[in-house]
Scaffold this active site. Structure first.
Site, PDB file in Angstrom:
ATOM      1  N   LYS A 120       0.826  -1.166   0.006  1.00 36.60           N
ATOM      2  CA  LYS A 120       0.047  -0.166  -0.025  1.00 36.60           C
ATOM      3  C   LYS A 120       0.721   1.361   0.050  1.00 36.60           C
ATOM      4  O   LYS A 120       0.178   2.221  -0.562  1.00 36.60           O
ATOM      5  CB  LYS A 120      -1.138   0.069   1.227  1.00 36.60           C
ATOM      6  CG  LYS A 120      -1.872  -1.507   1.009  1.00 36.60           C
ATOM      7  CD  LYS A 120      -3.416  -0.869   1.710  1.00 36.60           C
ATOM      8  CE  LYS A 120      -4.356  -2.262   1.493  1.00 36.60           C
ATOM      9  NZ  LYS A 120      -3.808  -3.347   1.497  1.00 36.60           N
TER      10      LYS A 120
HETATM   11  C1  PLP Z   1      -4.420  -4.618   0.782  1.00 40.68           C
HETATM   12  C2  PLP Z   1      -3.701  -5.716   0.926  1.00 40.68           C
HETATM   13  C3  PLP Z   1      -4.077  -6.708  -0.338  1.00 40.68           C
HETATM   14  C4  PLP Z   1      -5.325  -6.665  -0.930  1.00 40.68           C
HETATM   15  O1  PLP Z   1      -5.232  -5.712  -1.949  1.00 40.68           O
HETATM   16  P1  PLP Z   1      -6.302  -5.031  -2.828  1.00 40.68           P
HETATM   17  O2  PLP Z   1      -5.951  -4.006  -3.589  1.00 40.68           O
HETATM   18  O3  PLP Z   1      -7.297  -4.687  -1.749  1.00 40.68           O
HETATM   19  O4  PLP Z   1      -6.724  -6.308  -3.458  1.00 40.68           O
HETATM   20  C5  PLP Z   1      -3.276  -7.783  -0.034  1.00 40.68           C
HETATM   21  N1  PLP Z   1      -2.175  -7.908   0.735  1.00 40.68           N
HETATM   22  C6  PLP Z   1      -1.747  -6.892   1.554  1.00 40.68           C
HETATM   23  C7  PLP Z   1      -0.445  -7.369   2.575  1.00 40.68           C
HETATM   24  C8  PLP Z   1      -2.367  -6.017   1.669  1.00 40.68           C
HETATM   25  O5  PLP Z   1      -2.102  -4.992   2.453  1.00 40.68           O
END
Ligand code: PLP
Length: 475
Positions: A120
């Protein structure tokens, strides 16, 4: 480039306008009016660029109201070796998202080298700089009120800390996050970051945020905003690393490459879909889910049926524990030929909890023309994958990336490179790593002792009025 709504009810808007907004006024999601397309010559030219230069060349197509020189400087400040320095190999930090070969045609792309050790940060760090820039030019401020069970909240706080014009009030369930996640957020001492531990579960936090957002007068008076996964700025920033990963593994530009993406809200893999629409020769996009398999069901059957809380499970890849996949709406909009009325009627069925089924033609095109595949994992699969990758390749992967590893193996083709996107570092999920490997996971050196730093947070009852008073007093 202007932006329209997936539900067809928004006059075209500029990038800066949709950047700060949440849902479009008609309840849909903002999406680019059209996708620019990179041909082979253009891809050749992009293939040798640094991460920041590549990001500028792509994102500039989507930004109509920030001067190119300003956008370039802002992106150059975002994607630096200093910000993305958690790499296990510091010499590769300048690559931002280095790719490791596991074996022939199987690769791991590191997306978790930012400050909070999850992918993120890739988008949120850019969003922090974009927000500061746009707010300064509009002469506005924003107060971000959000709820988190871990990754999103910390990524937002590390992106917005110290930024002019932005305050963050982040709710988290008291005593429910891992000690590492809590320390990551609560050790921040910046005046514009407010951590609120709520006496209740994550759902209670989310309900409080929703209630604040449903109070239009309060929302306007206190300039309440959000940075959730439907934010277009996040999606477009994520498109860049698909290009970077593609260029790292394709033997020559134009060859097909597959990507496998641990998925929850469909934000990450939606960016992969957009990269493909821009002309990047991605063959398959493999969507990996955990036991919360709304998306696996959709890609296998063509039926999209969000779950109630009674069918939502707490798993060991918690950032993928979703009831619905918010960004799926953007892909389905493209799939059904960008018909806003049709999309709006499908999502009416979603909101009534009926869900919908794709037509046979759309179901076929989703696989053939758009290249989607999917697979789900269980807790036992995750443990087995973490062990297998440690034994076979000497690499520690986190439980979310482990969901990706299993899906990648299920859909591999010996002749086409497959890139697994790593979405977090093992250090964030110690308990599951210990269960799988019998020892504590590796942790970047500068985070050793994180839990011993002084923590700063407030506590609130799960009560909307208490939250409103808290926000009104502080921002
Ligand atoms: C947010 C997240 C996901 C999922 O990603 P999306 O964009 O919501 O599909 C997968 N793995 C981790 C570690 C995350 O923080």
């Amino acid at each position: 480039m202007k932006y329209i709504s997936t539900r067809g009810g928004m006059a075209p808007q500029s990038f800066s306008d949709i950047l700060l907004g949440g849902l479009a006024p008609d309840g849909g999601l903002a999406i680019a009016e059209a996708y620019p397309r990179f041909g082979l010559d253009a891809l050749e030219r992009l293939s040798t660029l640094s991460y920041a230069d590549l990001a500028f060349q792509i994102i500039d197509h989507f930004v109509d109201d920030i001067p190119a020189a300003d956008l370039k400087a802002l992106i150059a400040r975002t994607y630096t070796a200093e910000v993305y320095c958690n790499g296990r190999d510091p010499a590769r930090a300048a690559e931002i998202t280095p790719v490791t070969r596991l074996e022939d045609n199987l690769y791991l792309q590191e997306l978790s080298n930012g400050p909070t050790l999850a992918f993120k940060d890739m988008a949120m760090q850019l969003l922090g700089n974009l927000f500061e820039y746009v707010l300064a030019h509009k002469g506005e401020t924003i107060n971000i009120v959000g709820a988190t069970s871990g990754d999103t909240g910390s990524a937002a706080e590390y992106a917005m800390r110290g930024k002019a014009g932005v305050n963050v009030v982040m709710l988290s369930p008291y005593g429910k996050m891992s000690p590492f996640q809590r320390a990551q957020m609560f050790s921040l001492q910046d005046a514009n970051i407010h951590n609120v531990a709520v006496k209740g579960f994550f759902d209670a936090c989310q309900d409080m945020v929703k209630a604040v957002n449903n109070d239009a007068a309060f929302k306007a008076e206190h300039k309440i905003g959000a940075v959730n996964s439907i934010n277009w700025g996040r999606v477009i920033a994520q498109v860049v690393y698909y290009f970077k990963g593609y260029f790292a593994v394709a033997k020559k530009v134009g060859d097909p490459v597959d990507f496998c993406v641990p998925s929850g809200n469909f934000g990450n893999v939606c960016a992969g879909h957009i990269a493909r629409q821009l002309g990047l020769p991605i063959r398959h996009l493999v969507v990996a889910t955990n036991e919360n398999d709304v998306l696996d069901e959709f890609f296998k059957t063509g039926r999209y049926q969000p779950r109630g809380l009674d069918r939502t499970y707490e798993t060991s890849s918690p950032s993928m524990d979703i009831t619905k996949a918010s960004n799926l709406e953007r892909f389905v909009f493209d799939l059904i030929g960008r018909d806003g009325d049709e999309l709006a009627s499908l999502w009416q069925q979603v909101e009534k909890a009926d869900g919908f089924a794709l037509s046979e033609g759309d179901f076929k095109r989703m696989h053939d023309a758009y290249g989607f595949r999917s697979e789900k994992s269980t807790h036992a699969d995750r443990l087995a994958s973490i062990r297998e990758v440690a034994q076979k390749y000497g690499i520690q992967i986190d439980p979310h990336t482990a969901d990706g590893y299993k899906a990648a193996k299920a859909h591999r083709d010996a002749n086409v490179p497959m890139v697994i996107l790593e979405t977090a570092l093992p250090a964030k999920f110690e308990a599951t790593m210990v269960e799988a490997l019998g020892s504590q996971p590796q942790r970047p050196a500068h985070l050793v002792g994180l839990e011993d730093l002084p923590q700063r947070f407030d506590t609130l009852e799960a009560d909307v009025d208490a939250l409103k008073r808290y926000v009104a007093e502080r921002v």
